[in-house]
Design a protein around this motif. Sequence first.
Motif, PDB file in Angstrom:
ATOM      1  N   ALA A 142       8.316  16.287  15.944  1.00 29.35           N
ATOM      2  CA  ALA A 142       7.506  16.066  17.136  1.00 29.35           C
ATOM      3  C   ALA A 142       8.270  16.424  18.396  1.00 29.35           C
ATOM      4  CB  ALA A 142       7.046  14.614  17.185  1.00 29.35           C
ATOM      5  N   TRP A 143       9.534  15.980  18.501  1.00 29.74           N
ATOM      6  CA  TRP A 143      10.325  16.275  19.688  1.00 29.74           C
ATOM      7  C   TRP A 143      10.573  17.778  19.842  1.00 29.74           C
ATOM      8  CZ3 TRP A 143      11.068  13.654  23.857  1.00 29.74           C
ATOM      9  CH2 TRP A 143      11.044  12.259  23.827  1.00 29.74           C
ATOM     10  N   ILE A 144      10.900  18.424  18.739  1.00 29.22           N
ATOM     11  CA  ILE A 144      11.141  19.873  18.784  1.00 29.22           C
ATOM     12  C   ILE A 144       9.866  20.600  19.174  1.00 29.22           C
ATOM     13  CG2 ILE A 144      11.747  21.893  17.417  1.00 29.22           C
ATOM     14  CD1 ILE A 144      14.094  20.061  18.133  1.00 29.22           C
ATOM     15  N   GLY A 186       9.360  20.293  22.961  1.00 29.61           N
ATOM     16  CA  GLY A 186      10.266  21.184  23.676  1.00 29.61           C
ATOM     17  C   GLY A 186       9.863  22.639  23.552  1.00 29.61           C
ATOM     18  N   ALA A 187       9.463  23.038  22.345  1.00 32.01           N
ATOM     19  CA  ALA A 187       9.086  24.434  22.111  1.00 32.01           C
ATOM     20  C   ALA A 187       7.815  24.793  22.864  1.00 32.01           C
ATOM     21  CB  ALA A 187       8.906  24.673  20.620  1.00 32.01           C
ATOM     22  N   ILE A 188       6.805  23.926  22.821  1.00 36.75           N
ATOM     23  CA  ILE A 188       5.510  24.221  23.446  1.00 36.75           C
ATOM     24  C   ILE A 188       5.628  24.272  24.966  1.00 36.75           C
ATOM     25  CG2 ILE A 188       3.177  23.352  23.825  1.00 36.75           C
ATOM     26  CD1 ILE A 188       3.294  22.249  20.937  1.00 36.75           C
ATOM     27  N   CYS A 193      15.520  19.287  24.469  1.00 37.83           N
ATOM     28  CA  CYS A 193      15.015  18.121  23.731  1.00 37.83           C
ATOM     29  C   CYS A 193      16.039  17.632  22.703  1.00 37.83           C
ATOM     30  CB  CYS A 193      13.698  18.481  23.040  1.00 37.83           C
ATOM     31  SG  CYS A 193      12.250  18.360  24.115  1.00 37.83           S
ATOM     32  N   LYS A 194      16.744  18.550  22.075  1.00 40.57           N
ATOM     33  CA  LYS A 194      17.754  18.157  21.096  1.00 40.57           C
ATOM     34  C   LYS A 194      18.888  17.385  21.764  1.00 40.57           C
ATOM     35  CE  LYS A 194      18.970  21.311  18.082  1.00 40.57           C
ATOM     36  NZ  LYS A 194      19.288  22.648  17.508  1.00 40.57           N
ATOM     37  N   ILE A 243      19.551  15.172  18.488  1.00 37.76           N
ATOM     38  CA  ILE A 243      19.396  15.941  17.257  1.00 37.76           C
ATOM     39  C   ILE A 243      20.535  16.954  17.189  1.00 37.76           C
ATOM     40  CG2 ILE A 243      17.923  17.525  15.965  1.00 37.76           C
ATOM     41  CD1 ILE A 243      15.518  16.256  17.381  1.00 37.76           C
ATOM     42  N   GLY A 244      21.357  16.857  16.154  1.00 38.41           N
ATOM     43  CA  GLY A 244      22.545  17.689  16.082  1.00 38.41           C
ATOM     44  C   GLY A 244      22.413  18.941  15.252  1.00 38.41           C
TER      45      GLY A 244
END
Length: 250
Positions: free
Chosen positions: A41-43, A46-48, A97-98, A103-104
């Motif tokens: 969801a977070w990725i 960020g992508a959108i 977002c990472k 998120i690593g």
Amino acid sequence: MTPVALHTVFETLAYAAGFRTFLWTRQRLAPSAFNDKDEVAWIAVGAIVGAALGAKLSYWLDDPLTAFQNFPDWRHLLQGKSIIGALLGGLLGVELCKRITGIGQSTGDAFVLPLTVGMCIGRIGCYLAGLDDHTYGIPTSLPWGVDFGDGIMRHPTQLYEILFLLVQYACIHARRNAFAQPGDRFRAFMIGYLGFRLLVEFIKPVFYAYPGHLSGLQLLCVAGLLYYHRDIPRIANVLLKGSSSAWVPR
């Protein structure tokens, strides 16, 4: 159906097919890209968001005379977009977002096939849209030149891009086990596509020329390749020789 409507239909199909392919890819081809649904969801956010902003900003950079025509009338600003800006904007959005969420692991490999599928379908719509889409090439005398409606045979650069994307994916997939570093398949995709667009833009109309007679999109391609400059030798070694040298996490 009008060219604009055809383009809209294929653009919608591109998003739908790309999303469905992503759901399959993250399970089959890149199962380690995400640990849980919250990361997805977070990725996605960020992508959108990054892609939407990048696509619009790149249009303003590439054709500022049209984009800012009759400014401050905002309607022209909302027209036009570019996949180059969407890719770079999406990349920056995901990385941001990472960092925020901690998120690593690399998540890019899950997007290589979905992007290839979606972009190929989208370019079919660009081809069918003809002159209205502004993605056609300059005049050519080659036998495969296409008349997009103005009586001039032009390079079908949309078809060139589809062919390149398919060949590129075949090469990346064939070498998938040789990439030592997580995310290298996505880096290979980005490096290859940015390099292709940097070159193919030379046979497309330039709506606004910057120093060196480069278009705004070419400047973005150069910026993206500079971002990946440390990865290019390693990626090229894998694609050309099928082996990867040791890597140091960064």
